[in-house]
Design a protein around this motif. Structure first.
Motif, PDB file in Angstrom:
ATOM      1  N   SER A   1      -1.283  17.767   1.813  1.00 30.12           N
ATOM      2  CA  SER A   1      -1.768  19.078   1.366  1.00 30.12           C
ATOM      3  C   SER A   1      -2.496  19.767   2.501  1.00 30.12           C
ATOM      4  N   ARG A   2      -2.353  21.092   2.536  1.00 27.90           N
ATOM      5  CA  ARG A   2      -3.098  21.789   3.607  1.00 27.90           C
ATOM      6  C   ARG A   2      -4.581  21.816   3.294  1.00 27.90           C
ATOM      7  N   SER A   3      -4.943  21.531   2.017  1.00 28.76           N
ATOM      8  CA  SER A   3      -6.377  21.513   1.694  1.00 28.76           C
ATOM      9  C   SER A   3      -7.033  20.171   2.033  1.00 28.76           C
ATOM     10  N   PHE A   4      -6.258  19.146   2.368  1.00 31.68           N
ATOM     11  CA  PHE A   4      -6.861  17.867   2.768  1.00 31.68           C
ATOM     12  C   PHE A   4      -7.456  18.023   4.172  1.00 31.68           C
ATOM     13  N   GLN A   5      -8.715  17.595   4.289  1.00 32.44           N
ATOM     14  CA  GLN A   5      -9.410  17.740   5.579  1.00 32.44           C
ATOM     15  C   GLN A   5      -9.042  16.636   6.566  1.00 32.44           C
ATOM     16  N   GLU A   6      -8.729  15.443   5.999  1.00 34.29           N
ATOM     17  CA  GLU A   6      -8.457  14.297   6.871  1.00 34.29           C
ATOM     18  C   GLU A   6      -7.504  13.339   6.147  1.00 34.29           C
ATOM     19  N   ASP A   7      -6.878  12.439   6.919  1.00 31.61           N
ATOM     20  CA  ASP A   7      -6.076  11.376   6.318  1.00 31.61           C
ATOM     21  C   ASP A   7      -7.023  10.396   5.626  1.00 31.61           C
ATOM     22  N   ARG A   8      -6.637   9.927   4.426  1.00 27.02           N
ATOM     23  CA  ARG A   8      -7.485   8.944   3.714  1.00 27.02           C
ATOM     24  C   ARG A   8      -6.589   7.938   2.996  1.00 27.02           C
ATOM     25  N   ILE A   9      -7.148   6.736   2.760  1.00 30.32           N
ATOM     26  CA  ILE A   9      -6.371   5.707   2.060  1.00 30.32           C
ATOM     27  C   ILE A   9      -7.260   4.945   1.071  1.00 30.32           C
ATOM     28  N   TRP A  10      -6.693   4.663  -0.098  1.00 31.52           N
ATOM     29  CA  TRP A  10      -7.359   3.837  -1.098  1.00 31.52           C
ATOM     30  C   TRP A  10      -6.456   2.631  -1.407  1.00 31.52           C
ATOM     31  N   LEU A  11      -7.025   1.425  -1.330  1.00 32.12           N
ATOM     32  CA  LEU A  11      -6.264   0.223  -1.684  1.00 32.12           C
ATOM     33  C   LEU A  11      -6.870  -0.379  -2.936  1.00 32.12           C
ATOM     34  N   ASN A  12      -6.067  -0.552  -3.935  1.00 31.29           N
ATOM     35  CA  ASN A  12      -6.533  -1.075  -5.231  1.00 31.29           C
ATOM     36  C   ASN A  12      -7.798  -0.359  -5.697  1.00 31.29           C
ATOM     37  N   GLY A  13      -7.818   0.954  -5.540  1.00 29.76           N
ATOM     38  CA  GLY A  13      -8.909   1.777  -6.065  1.00 29.76           C
ATOM     39  C   GLY A  13     -10.101   1.932  -5.133  1.00 29.76           C
ATOM     40  N   LYS A  14     -10.104   1.237  -4.001  1.00 26.64           N
ATOM     41  CA  LYS A  14     -11.269   1.305  -3.113  1.00 26.64           C
ATOM     42  C   LYS A  14     -10.861   1.981  -1.797  1.00 26.64           C
TER      43      LYS A  14
ATOM     44  N   ASN B   1      -8.743   4.474   9.969  1.00 29.98           N
ATOM     45  CA  ASN B   1      -8.614   4.311  11.429  1.00 29.98           C
ATOM     46  C   ASN B   1      -8.174   2.920  11.856  1.00 29.98           C
ATOM     47  N   HIS B   2      -7.856   2.085  10.874  1.00 32.31           N
ATOM     48  CA  HIS B   2      -7.332   0.763  11.211  1.00 32.31           C
ATOM     49  C   HIS B   2      -6.130   0.949  12.153  1.00 32.31           C
ATOM     50  N   PRO B   3      -6.133   0.248  13.297  1.00 34.40           N
ATOM     51  CA  PRO B   3      -5.086   0.514  14.300  1.00 34.40           C
ATOM     52  C   PRO B   3      -3.659   0.363  13.765  1.00 34.40           C
ATOM     53  N   ARG B   4      -3.439  -0.573  12.859  1.00 38.91           N
ATOM     54  CA  ARG B   4      -2.067  -0.769  12.365  1.00 38.91           C
ATOM     55  C   ARG B   4      -1.619   0.381  11.452  1.00 38.91           C
ATOM     56  N   LEU B   5      -2.582   0.880  10.664  1.00 38.25           N
ATOM     57  CA  LEU B   5      -2.271   2.051   9.830  1.00 38.25           C
ATOM     58  C   LEU B   5      -1.959   3.236  10.721  1.00 38.25           C
ATOM     59  N   GLN B   6      -2.780   3.375  11.772  1.00 41.30           N
ATOM     60  CA  GLN B   6      -2.593   4.482  12.701  1.00 41.30           C
ATOM     61  C   GLN B   6      -1.240   4.383  13.400  1.00 41.30           C
ATOM     62  N   SER B   7      -0.821   3.158  13.744  1.00 40.42           N
ATOM     63  CA  SER B   7       0.503   3.010  14.377  1.00 40.42           C
ATOM     64  C   SER B   7       1.598   3.526  13.450  1.00 40.42           C
TER      65      SER B   7
ATOM     66  N   ALA C   1      11.295  -1.319  12.237  1.00 35.53           N
ATOM     67  CA  ALA C   1      10.495  -1.450  13.455  1.00 35.53           C
ATOM     68  C   ALA C   1       9.137  -0.764  13.292  1.00 35.53           C
ATOM     69  N   ILE C   2       9.059   0.205  12.389  1.00 36.15           N
ATOM     70  CA  ILE C   2       7.757   0.837  12.129  1.00 36.15           C
ATOM     71  C   ILE C   2       6.939  -0.041  11.186  1.00 36.15           C
ATOM     72  N   ALA C   3       7.585  -0.539  10.116  1.00 33.87           N
ATOM     73  CA  ALA C   3       6.867  -1.428   9.181  1.00 33.87           C
ATOM     74  C   ALA C   3       6.336  -2.655   9.926  1.00 33.87           C
ATOM     75  N   ARG C   4       7.109  -3.149  10.876  1.00 34.90           N
ATOM     76  CA  ARG C   4       6.704  -4.311  11.686  1.00 34.90           C
ATOM     77  C   ARG C   4       5.371  -4.061  12.377  1.00 34.90           C
ATOM     78  N   GLN C   5       5.129  -2.810  12.772  1.00 37.66           N
ATOM     79  CA  GLN C   5       3.879  -2.506  13.479  1.00 37.66           C
ATOM     80  C   GLN C   5       2.684  -2.418  12.536  1.00 37.66           C
ATOM     81  N   GLY C   6       2.969  -2.433  11.211  1.00 38.21           N
ATOM     82  CA  GLY C   6       1.877  -2.533  10.232  1.00 38.21           C
ATOM     83  C   GLY C   6       1.508  -3.993  10.019  1.00 38.21           C
ATOM     84  N   SER C   7       2.542  -4.801   9.763  1.00 41.03           N
ATOM     85  CA  SER C   7       2.381  -6.244   9.612  1.00 41.03           C
ATOM     86  C   SER C   7       3.751  -6.838   9.877  1.00 41.03           C
TER      87      SER C   7
END
Ligand code: DP6
Length: 356
Positions: A59-72, A77-83, A152-158
């Protein structure tokens, strides 16, 4: 796409299943790109079983990238997420500059909100990062309109996540290039190939593992000479044998290689200094039970494998499922484990008929 009341410009929800390695990945030759020291092979579970579900909105209204895992909320900025984010956005920009109008240029600069849930215990040795990163990459690709080879992209996550990008029997070819472009997952046989094959997960503990796979394998690479021998001399031969066993649906050969490879992986953990213990007493009892059961029949009907945790994953054929469950119930009665002990899972085919 027209924007909704929240200013959402694009949204997608996907699920990805876990995969269970029968030839294990353990050790990296490049930690940043996640390039392994050996190839590996796994079975991807049915989509309706152990899985991650991820929803991603831009969304253009989102100020930044954000992630929630299992509600938390977790650190984006985790490097693997960033990759993964960086690689997907790079592909999206490329697609746009190649003249594909699938994504408007403003959409490319929009921030993402990612929401991901597992339907199984996280970090209990049940491949949660594999399903998690496979799902993240697949859903991001949907949101950004990308249809490329994504393992090859998923590999860079785990590392193990690259195998969850495909169903059925999947090998992760280690590759030899420094840039990792040839370190990819490839389907060996589709989900329909071996419909009689079944998986049971015996949950010996749902607690978080004491040493995560990433740091565990790092120490193993640094200290274990058994691991070096395994990667160079054992796994290449086992990969060929396993692919052949899968293609011929030869359960005894498949089972023997699966158990031997699990045992060798845990032997390399013991050979690591300081040693890593993923198995517990219940795991050892299950190993003994499986061998006694097979000995009783004079043929290999059941196999176990353990990842970086004490929970057993059992492979067997449909015809032996109910008897083996009775045997497990006899030795591990439900009242001693809150009925949590057995989870029956069909591998990539029709649901189990047994009431578990
Ligand atoms: C024992 O894929 O979790 O499950 O690449 O550091 O994220 P990273 O490790 P990860 O390791 C999985 C190890 C294993 C064996 C396997 O799945 O092949």
């Amino acid at each position: 796409m027209p924007e909704g009341s929240m200013g959402i410009s694009n949204i997608a929800t996907c699920t990805a299943p876990v995969n269970i390695a029968v030839i294990k990945y353990w050790g990296k030759r490049n930690e940043e790109l996640i390039l392994p020291i050996n190839s590996s092979l796994s079975v991807t579970l049915h989509q309706d079983q152990l899985k991650t579900t991820t929803t991603i909105a831009t969304s253009r209204s989102f100020q930044e990238d954000r992630i929630w895992l299992n509600g938390k909320e977790e650190d984006i900025n985790h490097p693997r997420l960033q990759s993964c984010l960086r690689e997907i956005r790079r592909l999206a920009r490329k697609r746009r500059s190649d003249g594909d109008p699938g994504l408007d240029s403003t959409g490319l600069s929009h921030k993402v909100h990612i929401c991901s849930v597992n339907n199984f215990p996280t970090a209990a040795g049940l491949a949660s990062s594999a399903a998690g990163f496979a799902c993240l990459v697949h859903t991001l690709a949907r949101v950004f309109g990308i249809e490329a080879e994504l393992s090859a992209i998923a590999r860079q996550g785990s590392g193990s996540a690259c195998r969850s990008m495909y169903g059925g029997f999947v090998q992760w070819i280690m590759g030899h290039q420094d840039d990792g472009k040839d370190s990819l997952a490839q389907q060996v046989e589709p989900e329909t190939h071996w419909p009689e094959l079944r998986i049971l997960v015996l949950v010996a503990s749902a607690e978080r593992k004491p040493i995560g796979s990433t740091s565990g394998m790092h120490t193993s690479v640094e200290t274990s000479c058994l691991l070096k021998h395994r990667a160079e001399a054992v796994v290449p031969v086992r990969m060929d044998g396993m692919i052949e066993a899968v293609q011929r649906k030869d359960f005894p050969a498949f089972a023997e290689l699966t158990m031997k490879d699990s045992n060798q992986f845990h032997a390399t953990c013991l050979d690591t200094y300081p040693p890593i213990f993923y198995l517990n007493n219940v795991s050892h009892q299950i190993i003994n039970l499986v061998h006694q059961y097979n000995n009783y029949y004079g043929e290999t009907r059941v196999a176990y494998t353990f990842d970086a945790g004490p929970n057993a994953v059992i492979f067997t054929l449909q015809e032996h499922v109910s008897e083996f469950i009775q045997v497990v119930r006899h030795f591990f009665p439900p009242e001693t484990n809150d009925g949590q002990f057995i989870k029956g899972l069909p591998v990539n085919c029709a649901p189990l008929s047994e009431e578990l």
